[in-house]
Write an enzyme that holds these catalytic residues in place. Structure first.
Site, PDB file in Angstrom:
ATOM      1  N   ASP A   7      52.690 -16.385  47.046  1.00  0.00           N
ATOM      2  CA  ASP A   7      53.501 -15.069  47.186  1.00  0.00           C
ATOM      3  C   ASP A   7      52.605 -14.377  48.137  1.00  0.00           C
ATOM      4  O   ASP A   7      51.567 -14.316  48.390  1.00  0.00           O
ATOM      5  CB  ASP A   7      53.772 -14.744  45.743  1.00  0.00           C
ATOM      6  CG  ASP A   7      54.838 -13.488  45.715  1.00  0.00           C
ATOM      7  OD1 ASP A   7      55.229 -13.262  46.711  1.00  0.00           O
ATOM      8  OD2 ASP A   7      54.746 -12.697  44.720  1.00  0.00           O
ATOM      9  N   CYS A  70      58.232 -16.520  44.836  1.00  0.00           N
ATOM     10  CA  CYS A  70      58.533 -15.313  45.550  1.00  0.00           C
ATOM     11  C   CYS A  70      60.191 -15.712  45.698  1.00  0.00           C
ATOM     12  O   CYS A  70      60.394 -16.958  46.541  1.00  0.00           O
ATOM     13  CB  CYS A  70      57.870 -14.851  46.659  1.00  0.00           C
ATOM     14  SG  CYS A  70      58.709 -13.605  47.705  1.00  0.00           S
ATOM     15  N   ASN A  71      61.011 -14.960  45.304  1.00  0.00           N
ATOM     16  CA  ASN A  71      62.455 -15.179  45.536  1.00  0.00           C
ATOM     17  C   ASN A  71      62.833 -15.173  47.146  1.00  0.00           C
ATOM     18  O   ASN A  71      63.417 -15.962  47.505  1.00  0.00           O
ATOM     19  CB  ASN A  71      63.299 -14.052  44.754  1.00  0.00           C
ATOM     20  CG  ASN A  71      63.436 -14.411  43.243  1.00  0.00           C
ATOM     21  OD1 ASN A  71      62.274 -13.716  42.541  1.00  0.00           O
ATOM     22  ND2 ASN A  71      63.920 -15.160  42.739  1.00  0.00           N
ATOM     23  N   CYS A 177      63.384 -10.759  40.917  1.00  0.00           N
ATOM     24  CA  CYS A 177      62.211 -10.592  41.447  1.00  0.00           C
ATOM     25  C   CYS A 177      61.258 -10.993  40.862  1.00  0.00           C
ATOM     26  O   CYS A 177      61.161 -10.484  39.675  1.00  0.00           O
ATOM     27  CB  CYS A 177      61.925  -9.147  42.437  1.00  0.00           C
ATOM     28  SG  CYS A 177      60.417  -8.844  42.990  1.00  0.00           S
TER      29      CYS A 177
END
Length: 261
Positions: A7, A70-71, A177
């Site tokens: 991320d 991480c979206n 998130c």
């Protein structure tokens, strides 16, 4: 067993802690990008480049699986990461938990970054998994950045602003998130109405951790000997957990682990 997570910042803490709880014997490798964060405002091409650099730095240390925790990076970079790293290294993306949230019928609120809110990607998930369900998309300006820096005042203001946009009838909340899972109880406190049933929250960390184990044919063994180590890469350089991480329970859990030798 070694599991890597990628991320831009500390949004990977919830999934990393979830892996730790499922397999205390697993070595953990987190690869963040303080030199290039935040990824959200970047173009998809630039974001993909940064995510690939972080993933390749982790891959060089020989993990058994890599989680894109991480979206936003999962939306834009996952196809490239899989094309570069699989099948040698299984790559697991993070998807907002809209499907399980909608299964109960709603009403549902999806808290997400402004870039994700209303995006074709999120709207597609809503059409696919929440057709006919009362869904409200709630943008949360500044919340991920406030969580990243453990800025208590900014977190309170961002949560309050998003709570004001959330209908009082909502019964289920999707944390869209990964950073938001670090302050889930603060979000709950802002949204829970007196006298109403407890809100149901859906994050991604637990599901992503479980999927990573499945991809490598491993099972959950939460009672395993806690022998797993932690390696931290900061834009490719070996380092330590950021100080802000220790403001959260997940960061403190990981901070107790021994560095990899």
């Amino acid at each position: 067993m070694k599991i890597a997570l990628v991320d831009s910042g500390i949004g990977l803490l919830p999934a990393t802690a979830a892996v730790r709880r499922l397999r205390p014997d697993a070595d953990l490798l987190i690869s963040s990008d303080p030199d290039g964060m935040p990824w959200g405002p970047r173009t998809p091409e630039d974001l993909t480049k940064r995510a690939l650099q972080a993933a390749e730095a982790a891959a060089a240390l020989g993990p058994d699986a890599l989680i894109v925790a991480c979206n936003t990076a999962s939306v834009h970079a996952l196809p490239t990461l899989r094309a570069k790293l699989e099948p040698q290294l299984p790559v697991i993306g993070t998807v907002p938990a809209i499907k399980p949230a909608a299964a109960g019928g709603g009403p549902v609120a999806i808290w997400a970054t402004p870039a994700t809110t209303g995006s074709p990607y999120q709207r597609g998930l809503i059409r696919e998994f929440a057709d006919g369900v009362d869904v409200t998309e709630v943008p949360c300006p500044g919340l991920a950045d406030a969580v990243e820096h453990a800025d208590e005042d900014a977190i309170d203001k961002a949560v309050a602003a998003a709570a004001a946009l959330t209908p009082s009838k909502v019964e289920v909340v999707v944390l869209g998130c990964t950073h938001y899972e670090l302050v889930a109880e603060r979000i709950r406190a802002a949204l829970q109405r007196p006298g109403q049933p407890p809100l149901v929250f859906h994050g991604s960390a637990g599901a992503v951790a479980a999927q990573a184990l499945r991809r490598i044919g491993a099972s959950a063994q939460p009672d395993a000997e806690p022998t797993g180590s932690l390696t931290v890469l900061l834009s490719g350089r070996e380092g330590a957990l950021p100080a802000a991480a220790l403001n959260y329970a997940e960061g403190r859990l990981l901070g107790q682990l021994s560095p990899a030798r």
